[in-house]
Design a protein around this motif. Structure first.
Motif, mmCIF file in Angstrom:
data_model
loop_
_atom_site.group_PDB
_atom_site.id
_atom_site.type_symbol
_atom_site.label_atom_id
_atom_site.label_comp_id
_atom_site.label_asym_id
_atom_site.label_seq_id
_atom_site.Cartn_x
_atom_site.Cartn_y
_atom_site.Cartn_z
ATOM 1 N N ASP A 72 -56.621 -3.087 -49.979
ATOM 2 C CA ASP A 72 -55.490 -4.013 -49.992
ATOM 3 C C ASP A 72 -55.950 -5.465 -49.949
ATOM 4 O O ASP A 72 -55.314 -6.346 -50.537
ATOM 5 N N TRP A 73 -57.042 -5.725 -49.235
ATOM 6 C CA TRP A 73 -57.548 -7.101 -49.119
ATOM 7 C C TRP A 73 -58.027 -7.653 -50.461
ATOM 8 O O TRP A 73 -58.077 -8.874 -50.647
ATOM 9 N N ARG A 74 -58.392 -6.753 -51.375
ATOM 10 C CA ARG A 74 -58.911 -7.198 -52.674
ATOM 11 C C ARG A 74 -57.823 -7.379 -53.727
ATOM 12 O O ARG A 74 -58.115 -7.793 -54.848
ATOM 13 N N LYS A 75 -56.580 -7.072 -53.364
ATOM 14 C CA LYS A 75 -55.493 -7.256 -54.323
ATOM 15 C C LYS A 75 -55.239 -8.744 -54.550
ATOM 16 O O LYS A 75 -55.421 -9.550 -53.634
ATOM 17 N N PRO A 76 -54.840 -9.130 -55.759
ATOM 18 C CA PRO A 76 -54.626 -10.557 -56.058
ATOM 19 C C PRO A 76 -53.646 -11.210 -55.083
ATOM 20 O O PRO A 76 -52.530 -10.728 -54.895
ATOM 21 N N GLY A 77 -54.080 -12.290 -54.466
ATOM 22 C CA GLY A 77 -53.218 -13.054 -53.573
ATOM 23 C C GLY A 77 -53.099 -12.495 -52.175
ATOM 24 O O GLY A 77 -52.476 -13.110 -51.302
#
Length: 319
Positions: A72-77
């Motif tokens: 989830d931390w790597r999702k855009p924004g």
């Protein structure tokens, strides 16, 4: 045309998520236990707050810490939004403690709970949704109820006025509003468990230096009561209700979520009856009734998520 409008409005009413409202209310009832537990533990604020958030992070990590949460931390924004949320949460908590020391609990709480006013003003702009007129009378009822609850403290001898304290208390309202709006936005990107885990762990780390300093400065010795209070607050009053609150915030209009938050100062004195034997005053009963009335107005007559725009679209255009 009238049948079409009626049909659309009927569909919009069905979008009012009663389960979502129930989840939000239950989450606030869980959070309300923290205040009485802090009084019961009788420990310095930063120490008990750090322990509370650390145990919450451990509980959430044990259940939810999996690859999808890290992804989830790597999702855009997502990363920068999570960091903003963590910063605003920690800063608001610390400034609230400072405001209490520089003014009083009553003044700090009243200015903190101006938060729904800022949310009601900001949310339509942030989420590009029409304003809901019903929010303002409901908010007025809730603020009046909070004022009634705090009257004895506001008129008492313990009230102090400090410019720095008042500014800190006022900022807690802005900070909490920013936090609430940022969480609402995050629910569209990452899982609720990711948000609650990030907040608990982030708050624990940011408050840790102050907790260590407070432990050294006060010479406070940890006892069994402190550990029990911290564990119960961490799991029952933080990990579970925070995650539920985020789930509810995803399903309900953010303005409604913030107004329903006034349930927390009503439920707190009820828990205090069992923990510290402190009976609620008539002021609490009357003020609590006004706050509960505000919550009922929002739940029964408020628009569901997305209903405002649907209802507006259903209105016939002028000839």
């Amino acid at each position: 045309m009238s049948e079409t409008v009626t049909s659309v409005r009927s569909t919009a009413r069905e979008r009012r998520d009663l389960v979502g409202y129930a989840i939000v209310v239950v989450s606030y009832l869980g959070m309300a236990g923290s205040g009485p537990l802090v009084a019961w533990a009788d420990a310095p604020e930063a120490i008990i707050l750090c322990l509370r958030m650390a145990f919450a992070a451990l509980a959430l990590g044990a259940v939810f810490l999996r690859r999808p949460m890290l992804a989830d931390w790597r999702k855009p924004g997502a990363a920068w939004r999570l960091l903003v949320m963590i910063t605003m949460s920690s800063l608001t908590l610390l400034l609230f403690f400072y405001a209490v020391r520089q003014t009083s609990v009553a003044i700090a709480m009243f200015l903190l709970f101006l938060m729904p006013v800022w949310v009601a003003l900001a949310a339509p702009r942030v989420f590009k949704s029409p304003r809901e007129p019903l929010v303002w009378p409901a908010l007025g009822l809730a603020l009046a109820g909070l004022a009634v609850i705090l009257v004895p403290d506001l008129l008492g001898e313990g009230v102090k006025l400090s410019t720095a304290g008042l500014l800190a208390a006022l900022f807690t309202g802005f900070g909490y509003a920013t936090y609430t709006v940022s969480v609402k936005g995050l629910t569209k990107i990452v899982a609720p468990s990711t948000i609650s885990m990030a907040e608990a762990a982030g708050d624990a780390l940011l408050v840790l230096p102050l907790a260590v300093w407070q432990l050294s400065a006060t010479g406070f010795e940890m006892d069994g009561r402190t550990w029990v209070a911290a564990i119960v607050m961490g799991v029952v009053c933080t990990a579970i209700p925070y995650t539920l609150w985020i789930v509810g915030t995803k399903r309900v209009r953010v303005e409604h979520v913030s107004i329903l938050g006034y349930i927390e100062p009503v439920a707190g004195p009820l828990f205090a009856v069992f923990l510290v034997g402190l009976l609620p005053t008539m002021w609490t009963v009357v003020g609590g009734s006004l706050i509960l009335a505000a919550g009922l107005v929002i739940i029964v007559f408020g628009r569901g998520e997305g209903e405002a725009s649907t209802a507006a679209a259903a209105e016939p255009e002028p000839l």
